[in-house]
Design a protein around this motif. Structure first.
Motif, mmCIF file in Angstrom:
data_model
loop_
_atom_site.group_PDB
_atom_site.id
_atom_site.type_symbol
_atom_site.label_atom_id
_atom_site.label_comp_id
_atom_site.label_asym_id
_atom_site.label_seq_id
_atom_site.Cartn_x
_atom_site.Cartn_y
_atom_site.Cartn_z
ATOM 1 N N ALA A 48 67.734 77.757 -38.037
ATOM 2 C CA ALA A 48 67.420 78.634 -36.911
ATOM 3 C C ALA A 48 66.243 79.552 -37.238
ATOM 4 N N LEU A 49 66.215 80.113 -38.436
ATOM 5 C CA LEU A 49 65.129 81.021 -38.806
ATOM 6 C C LEU A 49 63.788 80.292 -38.890
ATOM 7 N N LEU A 50 63.784 79.099 -39.489
ATOM 8 C CA LEU A 50 62.545 78.329 -39.555
ATOM 9 C C LEU A 50 62.067 77.934 -38.159
ATOM 10 N N LEU A 51 63.005 77.596 -37.288
ATOM 11 C CA LEU A 51 62.641 77.205 -35.927
ATOM 12 C C LEU A 51 62.009 78.374 -35.175
ATOM 13 N N VAL A 52 62.604 79.552 -35.279
ATOM 14 C CA VAL A 52 62.054 80.731 -34.602
ATOM 15 C C VAL A 52 60.689 81.093 -35.185
ATOM 16 N N LEU A 53 60.586 81.084 -36.515
ATOM 17 C CA LEU A 53 59.304 81.375 -37.157
ATOM 18 C C LEU A 53 58.244 80.372 -36.720
ATOM 19 N N GLY A 54 58.616 79.105 -36.632
ATOM 20 C CA GLY A 54 57.676 78.086 -36.207
ATOM 21 C C GLY A 54 57.177 78.311 -34.784
ATOM 22 N N LEU A 55 58.080 78.668 -33.872
ATOM 23 C CA LEU A 55 57.664 78.908 -32.481
ATOM 24 C C LEU A 55 56.688 80.085 -32.401
ATOM 25 N N VAL A 56 56.985 81.142 -33.151
ATOM 26 C CA VAL A 56 56.098 82.308 -33.142
ATOM 27 C C VAL A 56 54.717 81.939 -33.686
ATOM 28 N N MET A 57 54.688 81.196 -34.784
ATOM 29 C CA MET A 57 53.411 80.865 -35.406
ATOM 30 C C MET A 57 52.636 79.813 -34.610
ATOM 31 N N VAL A 58 53.335 78.915 -33.929
ATOM 32 C CA VAL A 58 52.642 77.965 -33.047
ATOM 33 C C VAL A 58 51.951 78.719 -31.922
ATOM 34 N N LEU A 78 54.519 76.515 -25.113
ATOM 35 C CA LEU A 78 55.523 76.111 -24.123
ATOM 36 C C LEU A 78 55.975 74.672 -24.355
ATOM 37 N N ASP A 79 55.036 73.801 -24.732
ATOM 38 C CA ASP A 79 55.423 72.429 -25.074
ATOM 39 C C ASP A 79 56.386 72.434 -26.265
ATOM 40 N N GLN A 80 56.052 73.198 -27.296
ATOM 41 C CA GLN A 80 56.904 73.252 -28.486
ATOM 42 C C GLN A 80 58.269 73.851 -28.152
ATOM 43 N N ALA A 81 58.284 74.857 -27.276
ATOM 44 C CA ALA A 81 59.555 75.452 -26.869
ATOM 45 C C ALA A 81 60.415 74.437 -26.113
#
Length: 421
Positions: A48-58, A78-81
């Motif tokens: 979950a933490l890596l996923l959230v960090l990834g969305l923010v950095m994307v 938005l595509d990544q989300a």
């Protein structure tokens, strides 16, 4: 006669009493860390933490390029989300399926992945991106079948090698059918010119063979053969040779194959200890190609500094710890082998990606799992982690512990509801 306590005895009892709470707290922490559900919670939490960090950095790393292309600055995010929202239910379903389902469906899953991979060679469906014939477009949806091959091959190797485990001491049983089938799947990916994904698949196969207990002489011969194939393929392509020369040569500059590596290193160096601040990257202003994908680790280092990169490494390390814990604690050989293949895939790919960014590995184009932009990679990685979560739920004592905690939560919610009423 009055009883008195000698001063030395009184003074010695006080420190002992003071030490007892500290000892009990330490024991409580260690007890929770050694709990039957530790693997389950560490896996879900780190994912979950890596996923959230990834969305923010994307979002941060892609906004400039999106604007330059005439799109919304939120387009890639938005595509990544959306991909993450698709991956979450798949991960949840995968985490709830029983182990026997994966063991029973290993061959059909591999067959479906094979058909999916063959679709990249069908005119009108398959197409190439940057020279890699590894994509399909069906009904407006674009996917990379080789990502599904990773998961299918991991499950299939677990089923086959677990069934043949008593015979793996003989080389022919150790190699057949695991190695020929795996080589065929890797060959399909290589026909599409995707050496990076093929190398990740090789790591996956080696991990499965090692956890299965294949003799080291057979495993060593397989590794040498895989390295020989990878080197020969690298030397057969002028573009790959240029990347190797850029990495190991002495004339590394932005005019040759070092361009991405140099800009990635400059981004990491600029970030320093604490980073320039979220959204403040300079390299993402069209200086660093694939800033939101293969080189997102450089943007993390530039904006969040050494602290951000160490956070990513710590979370990847927690994923590795939890998966190796499942291998050590679970009694089912199928679970052990499949998890070994998945851990070599996800952790190996993460280390390769980071090695590329810091200049230790030639640029081969593999994303950072759960962090880089890319729908097929994200969904498949989340599903694979869901499979391992399913395995963690069946560790000795885990099912009972999870049921007990679930009942406690239900009772607490019932009490809260009655109180409000």
């Amino acid at each position: 006669m009055a009883l008195t306590i000698p001063p030395r005895a009184a003074s010695s009892s006080a420190p002992r009493a003071a030490r007892e709470p500290a000892r009990s707290r330490t024991g409580s922490i260690l007890g929770q860390w050694n709990s039957a559900v530790t693997s389950y919670y560490v896996l879900t939490g780190a994912t979950a933490l890596l996923l959230v960090l990834g969305l923010v950095m994307v979002l941060s790393s892609s906004s400039v390029e999106s604007l330059a292309a005439g799109r919304s600055p939120y387009a890639v995010f938005l595509d990544q989300a959306r991909f993450a929202l698709l991956g979450l239910p798949l991960m949840w379903v995968a985490s709830r399926l029983p182990v026997r389902f994966y063991r029973t469906m290993a061959w059909p899953i591999l067959g479906a992945a094979t058909v999916f991979q063959l679709m990249v060679f069908i005119p009108g469906l398959g197409f190439a991106i940057k020279g890699n014939q590894n994509w399909v477009r069906v009904a407006g949806f674009t996917a990379q079948p080789s990502e599904a091959v990773k998961l299918a091959l991991a499950i299939w190797l677990g089923a086959v090698l677990a069934r043949k485990r008593p015979l793996l001491g003989e080389w022919k049983h150790a190699l057949i059918p695991a190695v020929p089938v795996a080589a065929a799947m890797i060959g399909l990916v290589l026909i599409g010119n995707d050496l990076g994904t093929a190398m990740v698949l090789m790591m996956l196969v080696v991990g499965a063979l090692f956890i299965a207990g294949v003799p080291l002489r057979v495993l060593g011969a397989s590794v040498i053969a895989a390295l020989g194939v990878a080197i020969s393929l690298a030397l057969s392509s002028p573009n790959r040779v240029k990347r190797l020369e850029a990495l190991f040569g002495s004339d590394c500059d932005t005019s040759n194959g070092c361009y991405q590596t140099l800009h990635g290193g400059w981004g990491l160096a600029t970030g320093g200890w604490g980073g320039l601040g979220l959204g403040q990257s300079r390299e993402k202003w069209s200086y660093l190609p694939e800033a939101h994908n293969d080189f997102i680790f450089a943007i993390i280092g530039e904006e969040l500094g050494l602290i951000g990169t160490l956070l990513v490494l710590a979370l990847v390390g927690l994923l590795a710890f939890a998966m190796f814990r499942v291998i050590r604690r679970h009694p089912d050989p199928f679970v052990q082998i499949t998890t070994g293949a998945i851990v070599c895939w996800i952790i190996g790919q993460a280390l390769v990606n980071i090695g590329v960014v810091i200049g230790l590995v030639p640029v081969i184009g593999v994303p950072l799992p759960l962090v880089s932009a890319g729908g097929s990679a994200l969904i498949t990685t989340m599903t694979a982690l869901g499979v391992v979560v399913s395995f963690a739920r069946t560790e000795p004592g885990a099912a009972e512990a999870l049921s007990a905690r679930a009942s406690v939560v239900r009772r607490s919610l019932a009490v809260i509801g009655r109180t409000r009423g």
